[in-house]
Design a protein around this motif. Structure first.
Motif, PDB file in Angstrom:
ATOM      1  N   ALA A   2     -30.256 -69.854 -27.212  1.00 49.42           N
ATOM      2  CA  ALA A   2     -29.490 -69.526 -25.739  1.00 49.42           C
ATOM      3  C   ALA A   2     -29.272 -68.012 -25.606  1.00 49.42           C
ATOM      4  CB  ALA A   2     -28.242 -70.457 -25.303  1.00 49.42           C
ATOM      5  N   ILE A   3     -28.709 -67.638 -26.537  1.00 53.32           N
ATOM      6  CA  ILE A   3     -28.430 -66.215 -26.810  1.00 53.32           C
ATOM      7  C   ILE A   3     -29.776 -65.375 -26.433  1.00 53.32           C
ATOM      8  CG2 ILE A   3     -27.515 -64.613 -28.107  1.00 53.32           C
ATOM      9  CD1 ILE A   3     -25.422 -66.520 -29.073  1.00 53.32           C
ATOM     10  N   CYS A   4     -30.783 -65.786 -27.289  1.00 55.92           N
ATOM     11  CA  CYS A   4     -31.928 -64.897 -27.268  1.00 55.92           C
ATOM     12  C   CYS A   4     -32.433 -65.049 -25.889  1.00 55.92           C
ATOM     13  CB  CYS A   4     -33.075 -65.564 -28.210  1.00 55.92           C
ATOM     14  SG  CYS A   4     -32.770 -65.259 -29.783  1.00 55.92           S
ATOM     15  N   VAL A   5     -32.475 -66.040 -25.111  1.00 58.60           N
ATOM     16  CA  VAL A   5     -33.085 -66.340 -23.797  1.00 58.60           C
ATOM     17  C   VAL A   5     -32.142 -65.247 -22.786  1.00 58.60           C
ATOM     18  CG1 VAL A   5     -33.129 -67.957 -21.677  1.00 58.60           C
ATOM     19  CG2 VAL A   5     -34.074 -68.511 -23.919  1.00 58.60           C
ATOM     20  N   ILE A   6     -30.753 -65.343 -22.962  1.00 59.45           N
ATOM     21  CA  ILE A   6     -29.972 -64.530 -22.230  1.00 59.45           C
ATOM     22  C   ILE A   6     -30.138 -63.045 -22.621  1.00 59.45           C
ATOM     23  CG2 ILE A   6     -27.411 -63.766 -21.689  1.00 59.45           C
ATOM     24  CD1 ILE A   6     -26.729 -66.664 -22.427  1.00 59.45           C
ATOM     25  N   VAL A   7     -30.332 -62.769 -23.622  1.00 61.16           N
ATOM     26  CA  VAL A   7     -30.692 -61.169 -23.924  1.00 61.16           C
ATOM     27  C   VAL A   7     -32.097 -60.697 -23.283  1.00 61.16           C
ATOM     28  CG1 VAL A   7     -31.435 -59.567 -25.890  1.00 61.16           C
ATOM     29  CG2 VAL A   7     -29.482 -61.324 -26.206  1.00 61.16           C
ATOM     30  N   VAL A   8     -33.123 -61.814 -23.421  1.00 60.97           N
ATOM     31  CA  VAL A   8     -34.650 -61.258 -22.844  1.00 60.97           C
ATOM     32  C   VAL A   8     -34.263 -61.212 -21.570  1.00 60.97           C
ATOM     33  CG1 VAL A   8     -36.697 -62.238 -22.595  1.00 60.97           C
ATOM     34  CG2 VAL A   8     -35.654 -62.422 -24.964  1.00 60.97           C
ATOM     35  N   VAL A   9     -33.605 -62.150 -20.797  1.00 59.86           N
ATOM     36  CA  VAL A   9     -33.612 -62.066 -19.376  1.00 59.86           C
ATOM     37  C   VAL A   9     -32.968 -60.911 -19.050  1.00 59.86           C
ATOM     38  CG1 VAL A   9     -32.471 -63.220 -17.334  1.00 59.86           C
ATOM     39  CG2 VAL A   9     -33.669 -64.661 -19.269  1.00 59.86           C
ATOM     40  N   LEU A  10     -31.712 -60.431 -19.372  1.00 59.86           N
ATOM     41  CA  LEU A  10     -30.841 -59.173 -19.148  1.00 59.86           C
ATOM     42  C   LEU A  10     -31.791 -57.936 -19.420  1.00 59.86           C
ATOM     43  CD1 LEU A  10     -27.282 -59.978 -20.258  1.00 59.86           C
ATOM     44  CD2 LEU A  10     -28.207 -60.304 -18.012  1.00 59.86           C
ATOM     45  N   GLY A  11     -32.500 -58.091 -20.616  1.00 60.42           N
ATOM     46  CA  GLY A  11     -33.214 -56.731 -20.733  1.00 60.42           C
ATOM     47  C   GLY A  11     -34.328 -56.736 -19.862  1.00 60.42           C
ATOM     48  N   ALA A  12     -34.963 -57.708 -19.656  1.00 61.65           N
ATOM     49  CA  ALA A  12     -36.356 -57.624 -18.545  1.00 61.65           C
ATOM     50  C   ALA A  12     -35.570 -57.329 -17.249  1.00 61.65           C
ATOM     51  CB  ALA A  12     -36.875 -59.132 -18.368  1.00 61.65           C
ATOM     52  N   THR A  13     -34.409 -57.600 -16.777  1.00 63.80           N
ATOM     53  CA  THR A  13     -34.148 -57.412 -15.602  1.00 63.80           C
ATOM     54  C   THR A  13     -33.580 -55.958 -15.606  1.00 63.80           C
ATOM     55  OG1 THR A  13     -32.880 -59.749 -15.110  1.00 63.80           O
ATOM     56  CG2 THR A  13     -32.097 -57.791 -13.784  1.00 63.80           C
ATOM     57  N   ALA A  14     -32.989 -55.451 -16.555  1.00 62.61           N
ATOM     58  CA  ALA A  14     -32.579 -54.045 -16.723  1.00 62.61           C
ATOM     59  C   ALA A  14     -33.828 -53.119 -16.618  1.00 62.61           C
ATOM     60  CB  ALA A  14     -31.737 -53.773 -17.737  1.00 62.61           C
ATOM     61  N   GLY A  15     -34.922 -53.713 -17.591  1.00 61.99           N
ATOM     62  CA  GLY A  15     -36.033 -52.891 -17.589  1.00 61.99           C
ATOM     63  C   GLY A  15     -36.789 -52.625 -16.329  1.00 61.99           C
ATOM     64  N   LEU A  16     -36.664 -53.863 -15.408  1.00 60.57           N
ATOM     65  CA  LEU A  16     -37.317 -53.801 -14.238  1.00 60.57           C
ATOM     66  C   LEU A  16     -36.538 -52.878 -13.064  1.00 60.57           C
ATOM     67  CD1 LEU A  16     -38.469 -57.572 -13.638  1.00 60.57           C
ATOM     68  CD2 LEU A  16     -40.089 -55.786 -14.112  1.00 60.57           C
ATOM     69  N   ILE A  17     -35.343 -52.993 -13.165  1.00 63.13           N
ATOM     70  CA  ILE A  17     -34.589 -51.988 -12.115  1.00 63.13           C
ATOM     71  C   ILE A  17     -34.750 -50.743 -12.703  1.00 63.13           C
ATOM     72  CG2 ILE A  17     -32.122 -51.404 -11.549  1.00 63.13           C
ATOM     73  CD1 ILE A  17     -31.360 -54.150 -12.189  1.00 63.13           C
ATOM     74  N   THR A  18     -34.855 -50.339 -14.050  1.00 64.66           N
ATOM     75  CA  THR A  18     -35.293 -49.016 -14.492  1.00 64.66           C
ATOM     76  C   THR A  18     -36.611 -48.464 -13.825  1.00 64.66           C
ATOM     77  OG1 THR A  18     -33.718 -49.163 -16.301  1.00 64.66           O
ATOM     78  CG2 THR A  18     -35.321 -47.345 -16.326  1.00 64.66           C
TER      79      THR A  18
END
Length: 231
Positions: free
Chosen positions: A170-186
């Motif tokens: 679950a922690i890995c999924v959260i990190v991936v989702v947050l990281g991908a979201t931040a990457g797309l926004i950037t």
């Protein structure tokens, strides 16, 4: 209903440490902040916000997770159904949240009345809260506390359902989702738009409205995992 209340009382007895430790941590953080900012004298400036209040919310998350892992197997052994356990846990968590919120509102009032404990300090208050009445202040304090407790409870239910691998997954999924979201926004340069969106939200919406939606989603997720957990 009587049985649910009885189970909630059982959880209260079993979670006395969970009720007390957040207050102990908060008291220690408060004492440390008083010492540090008191040592600064006139250099403290005009009523800075210390951020130490976050300690009680983080501690609430931790004990929410521990409560499930410790009490769910015991409850099943006492022939408590999953539905009764979940309802009692929800009742207990809501009561705990209300108690903490009332306490924080009272302490904020004392802080304002004493000009920041004589140091022009903001520990319990957040500045913008002074513009709202007591009911709104209660919501702004309570809903984030409820959210943090639900995050901990959700992690606890994931543990009793899927054990350690489930938690780390679950922690890995959260990190991936947050990281991908931040990457797309950037990537698309949308950070200014994100900042404007936050600025357009009222304090009540930002601290109580959106978190309430997250609370409901986490409650549903927790129940989905708990109903199939075998401890």
């Amino acid at each position: 209903m009587n049985r649910i209340i009885a189970v909630a009382r059982l959880q209260a007895v079993g979670r006395r440490d969970g009720l007390l430790w957040p207050l102990v941590v908060l008291s220690i953080a408060f004492a440390v902040n008083l010492f540090v900012f008191g040592s600064m004298g006139d250099e403290i400036g005009d009523r800075p916000v210390t951020g130490g209040l976050a300690s009680v919310y983080i501690t609430g998350l931790a004990f929410g997770a521990v409560a499930i892992a410790q009490q769910f197997p015991f409850a099943l052994g006492m022939s408590v159904t999953r539905r009764e356990f979940a309802a009692a846990l929800g009742l207990f968590t809501l009561a705990q949240t209300v108690i903490y919120a009332v306490l924080l509102v009272v302490l904020q009032a004392v802080e304002n009345a004493t000009d920041g404990w004589g140091l022009r300090l903001r520990f319990f208050g957040l500045g913008f809260l002074d513009a709202y009445g007591v009911p709104t202040q209660l919501l702004i304090y309570a809903v984030p506390m409820l959210l943090m407790s639900l995050i901990g409870i959700t992690l606890g239910t994931v543990y009793v359902r899927w054990h350690t691998n489930g938690v780390f997954g679950a922690i890995c999924v959260i990190v991936v989702v947050l990281g991908a979201t931040a990457g797309l926004i950037t990537r698309y340069g949308r950070w200014p738009a994100v900042g404007e969106w936050f600025q357009d939200q009222s304090a009540l919406t930002l601290f109580a409205g959106w978190p309430s939606i997250a609370v409901v989603l986490l409650a549903l997720l927790s129940w989905t995992a708990l109903r199939r957990a075998t401890a």
